[in-house]
Design a protein around this motif. Structure first.
Motif, PDB file in Angstrom:
ATOM      1  N   TRP A  25       0.839  -1.205   0.000  1.00  0.00           N
ATOM      2  CA  TRP A  25       0.000   0.000   0.000  1.00  0.00           C
ATOM      3  C   TRP A  25       0.871   1.251   0.000  1.00  0.00           C
ATOM      4  O   TRP A  25       0.598   2.208  -0.715  1.00  0.00           O
ATOM      5  CB  TRP A  25      -0.918  -0.008   1.219  1.00  0.00           C
ATOM      6  N   HIS A  26       1.900   1.242   0.825  1.00  0.00           N
ATOM      7  CA  HIS A  26       2.794   2.398   0.925  1.00  0.00           C
ATOM      8  C   HIS A  26       3.446   2.679  -0.423  1.00  0.00           C
ATOM      9  O   HIS A  26       3.494   3.836  -0.876  1.00  0.00           O
ATOM     10  CB  HIS A  26       3.859   2.127   1.995  1.00  0.00           C
ATOM     11  N   ASP A  27       3.951   1.636  -1.077  1.00  0.00           N
ATOM     12  CA  ASP A  27       4.592   1.811  -2.381  1.00  0.00           C
ATOM     13  C   ASP A  27       3.591   2.259  -3.445  1.00  0.00           C
ATOM     14  O   ASP A  27       3.975   2.882  -4.441  1.00  0.00           O
ATOM     15  CB  ASP A  27       5.256   0.507  -2.825  1.00  0.00           C
ATOM     16  N   GLY A  28       2.316   1.949  -3.244  1.00  0.00           N
ATOM     17  CA  GLY A  28       1.272   2.360  -4.171  1.00  0.00           C
ATOM     18  C   GLY A  28       0.765   3.773  -3.926  1.00  0.00           C
ATOM     19  O   GLY A  28      -0.181   4.204  -4.585  1.00  0.00           O
ATOM     20  N   GLY A  29       1.367   4.477  -2.982  1.00  0.00           N
ATOM     21  CA  GLY A  29       0.982   5.857  -2.722  1.00  0.00           C
ATOM     22  C   GLY A  29      -0.192   6.025  -1.786  1.00  0.00           C
ATOM     23  O   GLY A  29      -0.721   7.138  -1.644  1.00  0.00           O
TER      24      GLY A  29
END
Length: 489
Positions: A377-381
């Motif tokens: 989720w974090h890497d997906g913004g």
């Protein structure tokens, strides 16, 4: 195992030696190494369970060669060869991993069939029209060819042999799917080819699709079918993307959602109860503890006015340190026993737990699927927040020191009961104002408590209920989507 042992219906001398032999050990190490590489490349969603390789051993007939399968519930980047299952070609488990020490869970064998030909007793089957949990889904597998046009004959034979199937697997190539119930797969990761579409259409019309007289394999026909197929799938893809919720933030509960309830009730609560007196004595004169005591005084006065059982008056400071501490211990123990969701208790507990974490007497626990989901989720913004009845400091401590490392790097902020009761819609309105979204529907809230989901939905948030081991059962008529793992989001 001495003597003759039956494996896969074929007599094998010394099965134990075979299981511990070089070929099996090398294959186990290969699967573990592949899982780590898949993680690095961002391949394979979830924990990577059921990744399977057949053990190549020229001394064993191919039908009887063993299968090495990666376990379910172990992060791909953490898999080692000892975590692998070894199965017979018929799916019988011949060797399984040794149990792991608490709080690690023993790797479990995937529910997927080893050859992926027949699937049953899986909840997601119900997503395919005409299938339920107890039904068997059969997916034929055909061999790949040098050119896709050469697949026509084998595709025809596979569909004729399995007229109810809605997919065909092609070795070393991919999967062809059709039917409305596979729309999400069609619009994300599957093969959309003119040949397959034309073959299916002709098959449905009862036309001999292998006959050259129909001319559908000519280049001109290729172009016509390809153009039409592009339009159909493009529209379907746009419709699917439009139906997906636009999430900018995910707000997570802790107990029963990211963390087992048992960790809170069997480890954290007893630790706070057993160490409250020691903590108050050693920190009594600090500003932090004086603030904790004042909050507890105010809470107890309010409790006494409301006639809440278990509370006793806290004497003034001039009554003496020992007497004040004794009354505080009595009140705190009663609050913990009643599982009170109040700021005064949660703040003090957080300070006690901090000492436990700092002294390595406590270590945060999260479900195995949580770290990978947070990273994804974090890497997906997507911004990730925590909203729990525990104090913000207690929340940070759980994610600071886990077996997976410090997970706080994925979290943007923490909310506790100072923002409001978790069963009050106003609390979620406050959160939506704080996280910087244009509208509440851009926030997904995940919790294990039905009443909290209701409150979040009333505030305009999307809400999902977490089903984890030890969570309270839900009523059958609830209207919320449920998940058993963050990998489903």
């Amino acid at each position: 195992m001495a003597g003759v042992a039956a494996a896969n219906g074929f007599p094998v001398l010394n099965l134990q030696a075979y299981l511990e032999g070089k070929t099996v050990l090398e294959t186990r190490a290969l699967v573990a190494d592949l899982c780590r590489q898949f993680y690095t490349l961002g391949w394979v969603s979830g924990t990577g369970g059921s990744i399977t390789i057949k053990v190549h051993d020229d001394s064993i007939p191919k039908p009887d060669q063993l299968i090495v399968m990666s376990p379910s519930g172990v992060q791909k980047e953490r898999m080692i060869s000892e975590d692998m299952y070894v199965l017979s070609s018929g799916g019988e488990v011949l060797s399984k991993p040794c149990p792991k020490s608490y709080p690690h869970k023993t790797p479990k064998c995937s529910d997927c069939a080893p050859l992926f030909m027949k699937i049953a007793h899986m909840e997601m089957i119900k997503g395919i029209f005409g299938h339920g949990y107890y039904d068997e889904l059969v997916i034929p597998i055909i061999e790949n060819t040098a050119y896709e046009r050469e697949l026509t004959k084998s595709l025809s034979e596979a569909i004729s042999a399995y007229p109810k199937t809605t997919a065909v697997l092609v070795r070393n190539h991919g999967i062809y799917v059709w039917g409305d119930s596979w729309i999400s797969a069609k619009t994300q990761a599957e093969c959309y080819h003119y040949l397959f579409d034309a073959a299916i259409k002709l098959h449905q019309l009862g036309i001999d699709w292998t006959s050259p007289s129909h001319g559908f394999i000519k280049n001109e026909s290729y172009q016509r079918v390809s153009k039409r197929k592009f339009e159909v799938y493009a529209n379907a893809g746009l419709a699917f993307q439009a139906s997906k919720p636009s999430r900018k933030c995910i707000v997570l509960d802790i107990e029963g959602t990211t963390t087992p309830i048992s960790f809170v009730t069997e480890i954290l609560f007893p630790y706070a109860r057993d160490n409250v007196r020691k903590h108050l004595i050693s920190t009594y004169d600090t500003i932090e503890t004086k603030d904790d005591i004042e909050l507890l005084r105010a809470q107890v006065l309010d409790d006494l006015e409301k006639g809440i059982l278990g509370c006793t008056p806290i004497p003034p400071d001039d009554a003496g340190k020992e007497e004040v501490i004794e009354s505080l211990v009595v009140n705190v123990e009663a609050m913990i026993k009643a599982d009170r969701k109040i700021t005064a208790l949660k703040q003090l507990q957080g300070h006690i737990w901090r000492t436990g974490y700092d002294n390595n007497e406590l270590q945060g626990v999260v479900f195995n699927d949580v770290p990978e989901a947070l990273e994804r989720w974090h890497d997906g913004g997507i911004k990730i927040y925590i909203y729990s009845s525990g104090s913000r400091e207690a929340q940070r401590l759980i994610f600071r020191n886990t077996v997976h490392g410090d997970l706080r790097k994925y979290l943007c902020g923490f909310f506790d009961t100072t923002i409001g009761n978790k069963r009050d819609a106003k609390s979620y309105c406050e959160i939506s104002q704080s996280v910087g979204v244009d509208k509440p529907s851009e926030i997904l809230f995940i919790t294990d408590v039905y009443q909290e989901a209701v409150a979040a939905k009333a505030a305009g948030l999307e809400a999902i209920i977490s089903i984890r081991p030890g969570n309270a059962p839900l009523s059958e008529n609830h209207e919320f989507k449920t998940i058993t793992s963050f990998a489903e989001i």
